[in-house]
Scaffold this motif. Structure first.
Motif, PDB file in Angstrom:
ATOM      1  N   GLN A  23     -30.110  33.883  27.699  1.00  0.00           N
ATOM      2  CA  GLN A  23     -28.658  33.883  27.553  1.00  0.00           C
ATOM      3  C   GLN A  23     -28.071  32.533  27.933  1.00  0.00           C
ATOM      4  O   GLN A  23     -27.167  32.033  27.285  1.00  0.00           O
ATOM      5  CB  GLN A  23     -28.031  34.992  28.412  1.00  0.00           C
ATOM      6  CG  GLN A  23     -28.366  36.389  27.938  1.00  0.00           C
ATOM      7  CD  GLN A  23     -27.870  36.650  26.543  1.00  0.00           C
ATOM      8  OE1 GLN A  23     -26.730  36.386  26.232  1.00  0.00           O
ATOM      9  NE2 GLN A  23     -28.734  37.172  25.699  1.00  0.00           N
ATOM     10  N   SER A  24     -28.574  31.930  28.988  1.00  0.00           N
ATOM     11  CA  SER A  24     -28.068  30.619  29.392  1.00  0.00           C
ATOM     12  C   SER A  24     -28.373  29.560  28.358  1.00  0.00           C
ATOM     13  O   SER A  24     -27.554  28.693  28.114  1.00  0.00           O
ATOM     14  CB  SER A  24     -28.690  30.151  30.626  1.00  0.00           C
ATOM     15  OG  SER A  24     -28.861  30.509  31.634  1.00  0.00           O
ATOM     16  N   GLU A  25     -29.554  29.602  27.781  1.00  0.00           N
ATOM     17  CA  GLU A  25     -29.915  28.609  26.780  1.00  0.00           C
ATOM     18  C   GLU A  25     -29.054  28.752  25.532  1.00  0.00           C
ATOM     19  O   GLU A  25     -28.637  27.761  24.944  1.00  0.00           O
ATOM     20  CB  GLU A  25     -31.395  28.714  26.425  1.00  0.00           C
ATOM     21  CG  GLU A  25     -32.292  28.203  27.531  1.00  0.00           C
ATOM     22  CD  GLU A  25     -33.761  28.455  27.262  1.00  0.00           C
ATOM     23  OE1 GLU A  25     -34.101  29.071  26.227  1.00  0.00           O
ATOM     24  OE2 GLU A  25     -34.581  28.028  28.087  1.00  0.00           O
ATOM     25  N   SER A  26     -28.752  29.983  25.120  1.00  0.00           N
ATOM     26  CA  SER A  26     -27.927  30.160  23.927  1.00  0.00           C
ATOM     27  C   SER A  26     -26.487  29.752  24.200  1.00  0.00           C
ATOM     28  O   SER A  26     -25.801  29.260  23.320  1.00  0.00           O
ATOM     29  CB  SER A  26     -27.999  31.595  23.419  1.00  0.00           C
ATOM     30  OG  SER A  26     -27.388  32.475  24.333  1.00  0.00           O
ATOM     31  N   ALA A  27     -26.010  29.927  25.414  1.00  0.00           N
ATOM     32  CA  ALA A  27     -24.640  29.545  25.752  1.00  0.00           C
ATOM     33  C   ALA A  27     -24.508  28.043  25.955  1.00  0.00           C
ATOM     34  O   ALA A  27     -23.419  27.509  25.937  1.00  0.00           O
ATOM     35  CB  ALA A  27     -24.198  30.279  27.006  1.00  0.00           C
ATOM     36  N   ALA A  28     -25.612  27.342  26.151  1.00  0.00           N
ATOM     37  CA  ALA A  28     -25.566  25.922  26.441  1.00  0.00           C
ATOM     38  C   ALA A  28     -25.348  25.056  25.207  1.00  0.00           C
ATOM     39  O   ALA A  28     -25.176  23.864  25.324  1.00  0.00           O
ATOM     40  CB  ALA A  28     -26.855  25.498  27.138  1.00  0.00           C
ATOM     41  N   TYR A  29     -25.333  25.635  24.025  1.00  0.00           N
ATOM     42  CA  TYR A  29     -25.176  24.857  22.811  1.00  0.00           C
ATOM     43  C   TYR A  29     -23.714  24.692  22.435  1.00  0.00           C
ATOM     44  O   TYR A  29     -23.281  25.087  21.370  1.00  0.00           O
ATOM     45  CB  TYR A  29     -25.941  25.507  21.657  1.00  0.00           C
ATOM     46  CG  TYR A  29     -27.426  25.384  21.797  1.00  0.00           C
ATOM     47  CD1 TYR A  29     -28.187  26.474  22.185  1.00  0.00           C
ATOM     48  CD2 TYR A  29     -28.062  24.183  21.565  1.00  0.00           C
ATOM     49  CE1 TYR A  29     -29.557  26.354  22.335  1.00  0.00           C
ATOM     50  CE2 TYR A  29     -29.421  24.063  21.708  1.00  0.00           C
ATOM     51  CZ  TYR A  29     -30.169  25.146  22.090  1.00  0.00           C
ATOM     52  OH  TYR A  29     -31.517  25.021  22.242  1.00  0.00           O
ATOM     53  N   TYR A  30     -22.937  24.116  23.317  1.00  0.00           N
ATOM     54  CA  TYR A  30     -21.569  23.778  22.971  1.00  0.00           C
ATOM     55  C   TYR A  30     -21.151  22.500  23.684  1.00  0.00           C
ATOM     56  O   TYR A  30     -21.716  22.133  24.691  1.00  0.00           O
ATOM     57  CB  TYR A  30     -20.603  24.931  23.281  1.00  0.00           C
ATOM     58  CG  TYR A  30     -20.313  25.157  24.736  1.00  0.00           C
ATOM     59  CD1 TYR A  30     -19.238  24.536  25.352  1.00  0.00           C
ATOM     60  CD2 TYR A  30     -21.105  25.994  25.511  1.00  0.00           C
ATOM     61  CE1 TYR A  30     -18.958  24.732  26.688  1.00  0.00           C
ATOM     62  CE2 TYR A  30     -20.836  26.204  26.844  1.00  0.00           C
ATOM     63  CZ  TYR A  30     -19.764  25.576  27.424  1.00  0.00           C
ATOM     64  OH  TYR A  30     -19.497  25.770  28.741  1.00  0.00           O
ATOM     65  N   GLU A  31     -20.191  21.826  23.062  1.00  0.00           N
ATOM     66  CA  GLU A  31     -19.644  20.592  23.621  1.00  0.00           C
ATOM     67  C   GLU A  31     -18.132  20.668  23.553  1.00  0.00           C
ATOM     68  O   GLU A  31     -17.579  21.351  22.700  1.00  0.00           O
ATOM     69  CB  GLU A  31     -20.100  19.382  22.809  1.00  0.00           C
ATOM     70  CG  GLU A  31     -21.553  19.052  22.954  1.00  0.00           C
ATOM     71  CD  GLU A  31     -21.910  17.773  22.189  1.00  0.00           C
ATOM     72  OE1 GLU A  31     -21.033  16.894  22.038  1.00  0.00           O
ATOM     73  OE2 GLU A  31     -23.052  17.668  21.763  1.00  0.00           O
ATOM     74  N   ILE A  32     -17.490  19.934  24.437  1.00  0.00           N
ATOM     75  CA  ILE A  32     -16.031  19.879  24.441  1.00  0.00           C
ATOM     76  C   ILE A  32     -15.612  18.423  24.370  1.00  0.00           C
ATOM     77  O   ILE A  32     -16.145  17.580  25.096  1.00  0.00           O
ATOM     78  CB  ILE A  32     -15.461  20.536  25.712  1.00  0.00           C
ATOM     79  CG1 ILE A  32     -15.860  22.007  25.760  1.00  0.00           C
ATOM     80  CG2 ILE A  32     -13.947  20.383  25.761  1.00  0.00           C
ATOM     81  CD1 ILE A  32     -15.520  22.693  27.053  1.00  0.00           C
ATOM     82  N   ASP A  33     -14.691  18.140  23.464  1.00  0.00           N
ATOM     83  CA  ASP A  33     -14.087  16.811  23.440  1.00  0.00           C
ATOM     84  C   ASP A  33     -12.574  16.988  23.391  1.00  0.00           C
ATOM     85  O   ASP A  33     -12.079  18.113  23.403  1.00  0.00           O
ATOM     86  CB  ASP A  33     -14.621  15.948  22.290  1.00  0.00           C
ATOM     87  CG  ASP A  33     -14.177  16.416  20.922  1.00  0.00           C
ATOM     88  OD1 ASP A  33     -13.459  17.429  20.818  1.00  0.00           O
ATOM     89  OD2 ASP A  33     -14.538  15.772  19.928  1.00  0.00           O
ATOM     90  N   SER A  34     -11.862  15.899  23.374  1.00  0.00           N
ATOM     91  CA  SER A  34     -10.404  15.998  23.366  1.00  0.00           C
ATOM     92  C   SER A  34      -9.820  14.947  22.442  1.00  0.00           C
ATOM     93  O   SER A  34     -10.453  13.936  22.138  1.00  0.00           O
ATOM     94  CB  SER A  34      -9.836  15.836  24.767  1.00  0.00           C
ATOM     95  OG  SER A  34     -10.101  14.541  25.253  1.00  0.00           O
ATOM     96  N   THR A  35      -8.621  15.221  22.027  1.00  0.00           N
ATOM     97  CA  THR A  35      -7.875  14.273  21.207  1.00  0.00           C
ATOM     98  C   THR A  35      -6.424  14.316  21.662  1.00  0.00           C
ATOM     99  O   THR A  35      -5.927  15.361  22.059  1.00  0.00           O
ATOM    100  CB  THR A  35      -8.008  14.601  19.710  1.00  0.00           C
ATOM    101  OG1 THR A  35      -7.344  13.606  18.952  1.00  0.00           O
ATOM    102  CG2 THR A  35      -7.470  15.963  19.369  1.00  0.00           C
TER     103      THR A  35
END
Length: 92
Positions: A23-35
């Motif tokens: 579950q942790s590995e599947s949830a780790a596939y995200y990134e956040i950026d900003s504009t």
């Protein structure tokens, strides 16, 4: 306790640890950026195996709450923290 009971508990604990890791590995596939936007900073949550899918956006409103909007919906929700806004997008 018998040896069989101990073995069953050990197997159950192993399976639980494996499930949590997956579950942790599947949830780790995200990134956040900003504009920067005329109204302030807009945060974008990207996901997928290569991190190229826009999952949703969130921002902090003037009253201090965080507003999340997952992609492919017009539904918006208000949250007390940015973490809650991110989780709402990831679980949509």
């Amino acid at each position: 306790m018998t040896l069989a009971t101990v073995e069953i508990q050990a197997v159950a604990q192993f399976q639980l640890n494996l499930h949590i890791t997956e579950q942790s590995e599947s949830a780790a596939y995200y990134e956040i950026d900003s504009t920067d936007d005329v109204f302030g900073t807009l945060y974008r949550v990207w996901g997928g195996e290569k991190g190229i899918n826009l999952l949703g956006t969130f921002y902090q409103s003037l009253d201090g709450f965080w507003i999340s909007q997952p992609c492919c919906t017009t539904q918006r929700a208000s949250w007390a923290t940015d973490g809650q806004a991110i989780n709402a997008i990831l679980t949509a």
